[in-house]
Write a protein that holds these residues in place. Structure first.
Motif, PDB file in Angstrom:
ATOM      1  N   LEU A 150      80.231  54.071 -68.294  1.00 34.40           N
ATOM      2  CA  LEU A 150      80.962  53.921 -67.037  1.00 34.40           C
ATOM      3  C   LEU A 150      81.183  55.268 -66.351  1.00 34.40           C
ATOM      4  CD1 LEU A 150      83.624  51.241 -67.986  1.00 34.40           C
ATOM      5  CD2 LEU A 150      81.741  50.991 -66.361  1.00 34.40           C
ATOM      6  N   ARG A 151      81.533  56.257 -67.149  1.00 30.86           N
ATOM      7  CA  ARG A 151      81.769  57.597 -66.584  1.00 30.86           C
ATOM      8  C   ARG A 151      80.500  58.171 -65.951  1.00 30.86           C
ATOM      9  NH1 ARG A 151      84.335  61.494 -64.156  1.00 30.86           N
ATOM     10  NH2 ARG A 151      84.138  63.525 -65.108  1.00 30.86           N
ATOM     11  N   LEU A 152      79.383  58.049 -66.668  1.00 29.88           N
ATOM     12  CA  LEU A 152      78.131  58.565 -66.118  1.00 29.88           C
ATOM     13  C   LEU A 152      77.700  57.765 -64.888  1.00 29.88           C
ATOM     14  CD1 LEU A 152      76.181  59.352 -69.400  1.00 29.88           C
ATOM     15  CD2 LEU A 152      77.215  60.980 -67.816  1.00 29.88           C
ATOM     16  N   TRP A 180      79.722  56.214 -62.786  1.00 27.88           N
ATOM     17  CA  TRP A 180      80.634  56.596 -61.708  1.00 27.88           C
ATOM     18  C   TRP A 180      80.226  57.943 -61.107  1.00 27.88           C
ATOM     19  CZ3 TRP A 180      84.155  53.974 -59.114  1.00 27.88           C
ATOM     20  CH2 TRP A 180      85.044  54.661 -58.313  1.00 27.88           C
ATOM     21  N   THR A 181      79.880  58.879 -61.963  1.00 29.04           N
ATOM     22  CA  THR A 181      79.429  60.194 -61.490  1.00 29.04           C
ATOM     23  C   THR A 181      78.149  60.058 -60.676  1.00 29.04           C
ATOM     24  OG1 THR A 181      80.428  61.236 -63.425  1.00 29.04           O
ATOM     25  CG2 THR A 181      78.794  62.527 -62.228  1.00 29.04           C
ATOM     26  N   LEU A 209      82.695  53.426 -72.307  1.00 29.40           N
ATOM     27  CA  LEU A 209      83.403  54.347 -71.416  1.00 29.40           C
ATOM     28  C   LEU A 209      82.499  55.484 -70.956  1.00 29.40           C
ATOM     29  CD1 LEU A 209      86.948  54.622 -73.055  1.00 29.40           C
ATOM     30  CD2 LEU A 209      86.301  53.445 -70.939  1.00 29.40           C
ATOM     31  N   LEU A 210      81.649  55.978 -71.853  1.00 34.84           N
ATOM     32  CA  LEU A 210      80.709  57.025 -71.479  1.00 34.84           C
ATOM     33  C   LEU A 210      79.730  56.508 -70.434  1.00 34.84           C
ATOM     34  CD1 LEU A 210      79.470  59.843 -71.897  1.00 34.84           C
ATOM     35  CD2 LEU A 210      78.098  58.857 -73.737  1.00 34.84           C
ATOM     36  N   ARG A 266      78.931  58.672 -57.275  1.00 33.32           N
ATOM     37  CA  ARG A 266      79.582  59.693 -56.458  1.00 33.32           C
ATOM     38  C   ARG A 266      78.539  60.661 -55.886  1.00 33.32           C
ATOM     39  NH1 ARG A 266      84.096  61.572 -59.615  1.00 33.32           N
ATOM     40  NH2 ARG A 266      82.602  62.894 -60.663  1.00 33.32           N
ATOM     41  N   LEU A 270      84.161  54.054 -77.020  1.00 33.35           N
ATOM     42  CA  LEU A 270      83.707  55.259 -76.328  1.00 33.35           C
ATOM     43  C   LEU A 270      82.344  55.113 -75.658  1.00 33.35           C
ATOM     44  CD1 LEU A 270      84.925  58.009 -78.796  1.00 33.35           C
ATOM     45  CD2 LEU A 270      85.987  57.237 -76.676  1.00 33.35           C
ATOM     46  N   THR A 297      72.889  52.062 -69.981  1.00 35.11           N
ATOM     47  CA  THR A 297      73.754  50.905 -70.238  1.00 35.11           C
ATOM     48  C   THR A 297      73.261  50.124 -71.456  1.00 35.11           C
ATOM     49  OG1 THR A 297      74.254  50.769 -67.891  1.00 35.11           O
ATOM     50  CG2 THR A 297      74.716  48.808 -69.213  1.00 35.11           C
TER      51      THR A 297
END
Length: 172
Positions: free
Chosen positions: A151-153, A155-156, A148-149, A159, A145, A27
């Motif tokens: 956030l994507r990582l 979120w993964t 967003l990257l 999960r 980007l 982050t």
């Protein structure tokens, strides 16, 4: 009774702490790239403004290359720069440094906005617009980007943690 945690729980907490630390680091890096992207976009927009001003109400004059220099760049690269002197239509002399490859003593065309010597350039207004436009695009890409990257990582990662917790609960 012992207050010690079983070794299995300590290992699980260590893994969680490691993932949290990696998330914080990611982050932070994403935030730094977003700030860097803002700087690129801001510089590009300022350059586009100047290039548009030169195209709309600019003048041209012949300038003379006074000096040539090479500046060390990243990873051993070298950037060529020239110092140019020109006299504006009102008789005022100006000097500026810019990237270029002309030889000392060469006459070179300078484009500028009268009264704004900071807009002087040996490059065409169209070329400057393209270069500054690319800088804006790179800046916007970094600003959008990178978060967003992250956030994507993130979120993964969440999960994966949820799946692992469900597996432990089902096995437990």
């Amino acid at each position: 009774m012992s207050a010690r945690m079983p070794p299995r729980r300590v290992g699980a907490w260590a893994r969680v702490a490691g993932k949290v630390a990696a998330g914080v680091a990611l982050t932070t890096v994403a935030a730094l790239f977003a700030v860097l992207g803002y700087g690129f976009a801001r510089s590009g927009l300022d350059g586009l403004h100047d290039a548009s001003a030169v195209a709309a109400r600019g003048r041209s004059a012949d300038g003379t290359v006074l000096a040539k220099d090479e500046v060390a760049g990243p990873q051993g690269s070298r950037t060529k720069r020239i110092e140019v002197s020109f006299t504006a239509a009102d008789g005022t002399s100006y000097r500026f440094w810019e990237g270029g490859d002309a030889d000392v003593g060469d006459t070179i065309r300078v484009h500028y906005v009268p009264g704004r010597p900071d807009t002087a350039s040996t490059h065409s207004p169209t070329g400057n617009r393209i270069g500054y436009g690319m800088l804006v695009l790179v800046g916007l890409a970094l600003m959008i980007l990178m978060p967003l990257l992250a956030l994507r990582l993130g979120w993964t990662g969440l999960r994966h943690l949820r799946r692992a917790n469900r597996k432990r609960a089902a096995a437990g």
